[in-house]
Design an enzyme around this catalytic site. Sequence first.
Site, PDB file in Angstrom:
ATOM      1  N   ILE A 283       0.826  -1.203   0.000  1.00  0.00           N
ATOM      2  CA  ILE A 283       0.000   0.000   0.000  1.00  0.00           C
ATOM      3  C   ILE A 283       0.862   1.255   0.000  1.00  0.00           C
ATOM      4  O   ILE A 283       0.566   2.227  -0.698  1.00  0.00           O
ATOM      5  CB  ILE A 283      -0.948  -0.015   1.218  1.00  0.00           C
TER       6      ILE A 283
ATOM      7  N   SER B  28      -7.026  -0.451  10.511  1.00  0.00           N
ATOM      8  CA  SER B  28      -7.512  -1.727   9.991  1.00  0.00           C
ATOM      9  C   SER B  28      -8.941  -1.953  10.463  1.00  0.00           C
ATOM     10  O   SER B  28      -9.364  -1.405  11.495  1.00  0.00           O
ATOM     11  CB  SER B  28      -6.619  -2.864  10.494  1.00  0.00           C
TER      12      SER B  28
ATOM     13  N   TYR C 251      -2.493  -7.941  16.947  1.00  0.00           N
ATOM     14  CA  TYR C 251      -2.592  -6.962  15.859  1.00  0.00           C
ATOM     15  C   TYR C 251      -3.837  -6.103  16.040  1.00  0.00           C
ATOM     16  O   TYR C 251      -3.794  -4.870  15.902  1.00  0.00           O
ATOM     17  CB  TYR C 251      -2.639  -7.701  14.525  1.00  0.00           C
TER      18      TYR C 251
ATOM     19  N   LYS D 173      -4.204  -1.941  16.636  1.00  0.00           N
ATOM     20  CA  LYS D 173      -4.996  -1.041  15.792  1.00  0.00           C
ATOM     21  C   LYS D 173      -6.093  -0.345  16.591  1.00  0.00           C
ATOM     22  O   LYS D 173      -6.420   0.817  16.327  1.00  0.00           O
ATOM     23  CB  LYS D 173      -5.581  -1.817  14.616  1.00  0.00           C
TER      24      LYS D 173
END
Length: 331
Positions: free
Chosen positions: A56, A186, A199, A203
């Site tokens: 990205i 995310s 994870y 986030k």
Amino acid sequence: MLLLLLFAVLAAVAAFLLFKFATVVDGDLTLVSRGPPRRERVDGKVVWITGASRGIGEVLAMRFANLGAKLILSARNKDELERVKKNILSKNPDSRVEVLPMDLSAGEKSLKEVVHVAESFFSNAGVDYMIHNAAFERPKRGALEESEQGLKATLNVNVFGTITLTRLLAPYMLDRGMGHFVVMSSAAGKVPAPGQAIYSASKHALNGYFASLRSELCTKGIKVTVVCPGPIETPQSSAAASQVQMHSAEKREKRVSVERCVELTIVAATHGLKEAWISYQPVLTVMYLVQYMPTVGYWLMDKVGAKRLDAAAKKGNTYSWNLIFGSKKSA
């Protein structure tokens, strides 16, 4: 009779919109209702992108260059950053691009020096857009299976490094009375993500920090856009998928292309959106449910949890409707 006709028309429109939402829409309704990126918002501006050496971040760099931005590219791998710069200049010869290698986990002293250098580029123009794209993600595993080393590795980059970089850069923006942080978070920062607990925690932390930062500094010219993508088709994910033998169409994850993700990210930033969601179904539906009907949303994710872990262990589709409506987790 006229009333019945009107009702039928409204029902047809509602059915059409629901069909589009379920099959075509790849972002939240506010995001996809906006037009294309607003070039005038980034043309000539300094855009600093972390994690710019691939995926990205690399595509973001190319797209911002196409829109006339001056670029600062950061990641740990200098050679890869030089490759990205060369690629940009081959397609946009007039672009101004600086390479600034950086390790987000290196600590405050190192990051302070990096910020000073970034602010000095382009005749001390200063950073207009800070794109927090760098992230660390480990393979899917149970919440209790993660090691302390894995926990620290994830949080050092995704949380501590990103927040420290923000703390060090924001005073420069405040002195100029303007600046924009664009945070690549995310969907896992909005809803439970079984198999990605650490994870997801990182986030969620970013979402909480930057939402609070926005509220504190919005009257001082500082903007914050938090982008929450679901599964994205990057070159890395494509390569990984090609190594896994898919035996049926049901096992293939429908992912938003990296180009479309980048396009929507820049739409969100240049239209001043505070938050944006990017994904196909069923992730979008779950995000809406958790946001507006949390009891239902969390109940749904509780049904999915164990089956998603099972699917990940078998290299299967971890974003399928079958996790909701299919059979129970195998023994």
